[in-house]
Design a protein around this motif. Sequence first.
Motif, short mmCIF file in Angstrom:
data_model
loop_
_atom_site.label_atom_id
_atom_site.label_comp_id
_atom_site.label_asym_id
_atom_site.label_seq_id
_atom_site.Cartn_x
_atom_site.Cartn_y
_atom_site.Cartn_z
N VAL A 120 18.31 -12.15 -5.36
CA VAL A 120 18.62 -11.35 -6.55
C VAL A 120 17.47 -10.68 -7.13
CG1 VAL A 120 19.35 -11.83 -8.93
CG2 VAL A 120 20.22 -13.25 -7.33
N GLN A 121 16.20 -11.04 -6.87
CA GLN A 121 15.12 -10.46 -7.48
C GLN A 121 14.76 -9.09 -6.29
OE1 GLN A 121 12.65 -14.09 -7.20
NE2 GLN A 121 11.12 -12.68 -8.36
N PHE A 122 15.06 -9.71 -5.00
CA PHE A 122 14.62 -8.65 -4.09
C PHE A 122 15.63 -7.46 -4.15
CE2 PHE A 122 15.03 -7.18 0.31
CZ PHE A 122 13.49 -6.94 0.71
N ARG A 123 16.68 -7.63 -4.58
CA ARG A 123 17.94 -6.36 -4.70
C ARG A 123 17.71 -5.61 -6.16
NH1 ARG A 123 19.00 -5.11 -0.20
NH2 ARG A 123 19.72 -7.15 1.12
N GLU A 124 16.73 -5.97 -7.04
CA GLU A 124 16.50 -5.37 -8.30
C GLU A 124 15.74 -4.20 -7.82
OE1 GLU A 124 16.00 -6.20 -11.90
OE2 GLU A 124 17.93 -6.90 -11.33
N GLU A 125 16.19 -3.17 -8.70
CA GLU A 125 15.86 -1.56 -8.50
C GLU A 125 14.18 -1.65 -8.63
OE1 GLU A 125 16.77 2.80 -9.85
OE2 GLU A 125 18.23 1.31 -10.21
N SER A 126 13.97 -2.43 -9.54
CA SER A 126 12.53 -2.28 -9.91
C SER A 126 11.32 -3.34 -9.06
CB SER A 126 12.35 -2.54 -11.46
OG SER A 126 12.77 -3.93 -11.68
N PHE A 127 11.94 -4.00 -8.16
CA PHE A 127 11.29 -4.89 -7.45
C PHE A 127 9.84 -4.61 -7.07
CE2 PHE A 127 10.39 -7.29 -3.58
CZ PHE A 127 10.21 -8.45 -4.01
N LEU A 128 9.72 -3.35 -6.15
CA LEU A 128 8.72 -3.01 -5.73
C LEU A 128 7.62 -2.66 -6.89
CD1 LEU A 128 7.91 -2.50 -2.73
CD2 LEU A 128 8.57 -0.20 -3.07
N ASP A 129 8.16 -2.04 -7.82
CA ASP A 129 7.28 -1.67 -8.91
C ASP A 129 6.45 -3.04 -9.55
OD1 ASP A 129 7.42 1.06 -8.62
OD2 ASP A 129 9.08 0.97 -10.17
N MET A 130 7.36 -4.08 -9.66
CA MET A 130 6.95 -5.36 -10.17
C MET A 130 6.01 -5.81 -9.43
SD MET A 130 7.40 -8.87 -9.94
CE MET A 130 8.85 -9.26 -8.95
N ILE A 131 6.25 -5.99 -8.15
CA ILE A 131 5.04 -6.38 -7.09
C ILE A 131 3.67 -5.51 -7.56
CG2 ILE A 131 4.48 -6.66 -4.56
CD1 ILE A 131 6.59 -8.50 -5.34
N LYS A 132 3.85 -4.45 -7.54
CA LYS A 132 2.50 -3.47 -7.70
C LYS A 132 1.99 -3.84 -9.07
CE LYS A 132 4.10 0.58 -4.94
NZ LYS A 132 4.85 1.69 -4.94
N GLU A 133 2.76 -3.89 -9.96
CA GLU A 133 2.26 -4.09 -11.22
C GLU A 133 1.44 -5.54 -11.38
OE1 GLU A 133 5.45 -4.41 -14.42
OE2 GLU A 133 3.93 -5.63 -15.59
N VAL A 134 2.15 -6.62 -10.75
CA VAL A 134 1.68 -7.95 -10.63
C VAL A 134 0.10 -7.86 -10.06
CG1 VAL A 134 1.91 -10.40 -10.08
CG2 VAL A 134 3.60 -9.12 -11.47
N LEU A 135 0.15 -7.34 -8.87
CA LEU A 135 -1.05 -7.10 -8.17
C LEU A 135 -2.16 -6.31 -8.80
CD1 LEU A 135 0.53 -6.60 -4.48
CD2 LEU A 135 -0.94 -8.60 -5.27
N ASN A 136 -1.84 -5.28 -9.35
CA ASN A 136 -2.52 -4.37 -10.14
C ASN A 136 -3.35 -5.21 -11.29
OD1 ASN A 136 -3.70 -1.79 -10.30
ND2 ASN A 136 -2.73 -1.64 -12.33
N ASP A 137 -2.25 -6.14 -12.28
CA ASP A 137 -2.78 -6.81 -13.38
C ASP A 137 -3.60 -8.00 -13.02
OD1 ASP A 137 -1.31 -5.10 -14.97
OD2 ASP A 137 0.30 -6.59 -15.41
N THR A 138 -3.34 -8.54 -11.93
CA THR A 138 -4.20 -9.87 -11.62
C THR A 138 -5.35 -9.50 -10.50
OG1 THR A 138 -2.77 -10.21 -9.61
CG2 THR A 138 -2.16 -11.21 -11.49
N GLY A 139 -5.46 -8.47 -9.92
CA GLY A 139 -6.44 -7.85 -9.13
C GLY A 139 -6.46 -8.81 -7.86
N LEU A 140 -5.40 -9.22 -7.40
CA LEU A 140 -5.26 -9.92 -6.17
C LEU A 140 -5.17 -8.85 -5.09
CD1 LEU A 140 -5.31 -13.02 -4.89
CD2 LEU A 140 -2.66 -12.55 -4.66
N PRO A 141 -6.02 -9.02 -3.97
CA PRO A 141 -5.75 -8.31 -2.69
C PRO A 141 -4.38 -8.14 -2.18
CG PRO A 141 -7.92 -9.37 -2.55
CD PRO A 141 -7.29 -9.91 -3.62
N ALA A 142 -3.76 -7.34 -1.96
CA ALA A 142 -2.33 -7.44 -1.43
C ALA A 142 -2.23 -8.30 -0.21
CB ALA A 142 -1.70 -6.11 -1.15
N GLU A 143 -3.25 -8.34 0.62
CA GLU A 143 -3.43 -9.12 1.96
C GLU A 143 -3.33 -10.71 1.64
OE1 GLU A 143 -4.77 -5.38 1.71
OE2 GLU A 143 -6.07 -7.01 1.02
N LEU A 144 -3.55 -11.10 0.27
CA LEU A 144 -3.76 -12.45 -0.04
C LEU A 144 -2.23 -12.78 -0.63
CD1 LEU A 144 -7.17 -13.33 -1.16
CD2 LEU A 144 -5.88 -13.55 1.11
#
Length: 278
Positions: A120-144
Amino acid sequence: AKQEGRNRYRFFSQSIESDARARHLLESHMRSALESGVFEVFYQLRFDVSRQQSCGMEALIRWRRADGELVSPADFIPLAEETGLIVPIGKQVLHQACHDAKLLLDQGKRLCVGVNISVVQFREESFLDMIKEVLNDTGLPAELLELEITEGVLARDMDQTRALLDELKHMGVRIAIDDFGTGYSSLSYLKRLPIDVLKIDQSFVRDMLTDRSDAAIIEAIVRMGQALHLELVAEGVECSEQSQQLLALGCELMQGYLYCRPMPFEQLRKSLDLLPAL
Ligand code: C2E
Ligand code: CA
Ligand code: CA
Ligand code: CA
């Protein structure tokens, strides 16, 4: 017989009604749990058994009710998916998991965190932006960050799925197929999609010592994974006999009660201090 039929009808309609009431109650409890922030994230370490070190962790949601009792995700995730509440709940889990993994990284412990993603999350239109936003906010490198998706996610709309996964891959996020071997999809997606990890479903591991077909299925998954250069993780490893046989079959990464139970972050942090440096 007519009478019986009517009774049976009444029985069913009553149970559907009370079922609906129970679901409604659960839904409103979930809503307030979300607002009051009582969902917790536990972590289970993943081990590289041949190197004798931890090589990652999985985030698992926990819901602690007011009476202190923990509700199993199996009891509320399905309704959270039906009602769409899994979208904000899943974002909360992702944020916490990335935040915690960044904290470990800042202390010199470089652990990849696996986060379960509902279809259900995966099919959300905003899924990718959500992932980017969380990585950006937390500073976790995407590789982790490793997203754990099930084969069910791949069943629909291959073009859209591939576009999404390609974009995630491009960002550096890792993709794992969870519960591998239990889905109904064709295996051809393995060569078309940028998958990094197969997590061998715990049902195969559970019976591998007594059921030759389960052992054979694991062996086949391992051979295929090796040929496709995928990482293999066995789930639900509970005893050393399973661990030894998995190693003999060529599967070196394991998760399960034998190595680590899911635990709160603070406890995980302390137990990591006791382990050899990563
Ligand atoms: P899963 O992703 O397959 O997670 C593995 C489950 O096996 C976890 O159950 C874990 O606690 C349990 N487990 C780990 N080692 C062992 C073992 O050695 N033996 C046995 N018998 N079990 C073991 P848990 O935490 O109750 O989660 C159940 C399922 O709920 C997960 O299965 C996943 O599908 C879902 N889930 C959990 N957290 C989340 C979340 O944040 N988001 C979503 N969408 N789903 C989640
Ligand atoms: Ca999982
Ligand atoms: Ca699994
Ligand atoms: Ca599962």
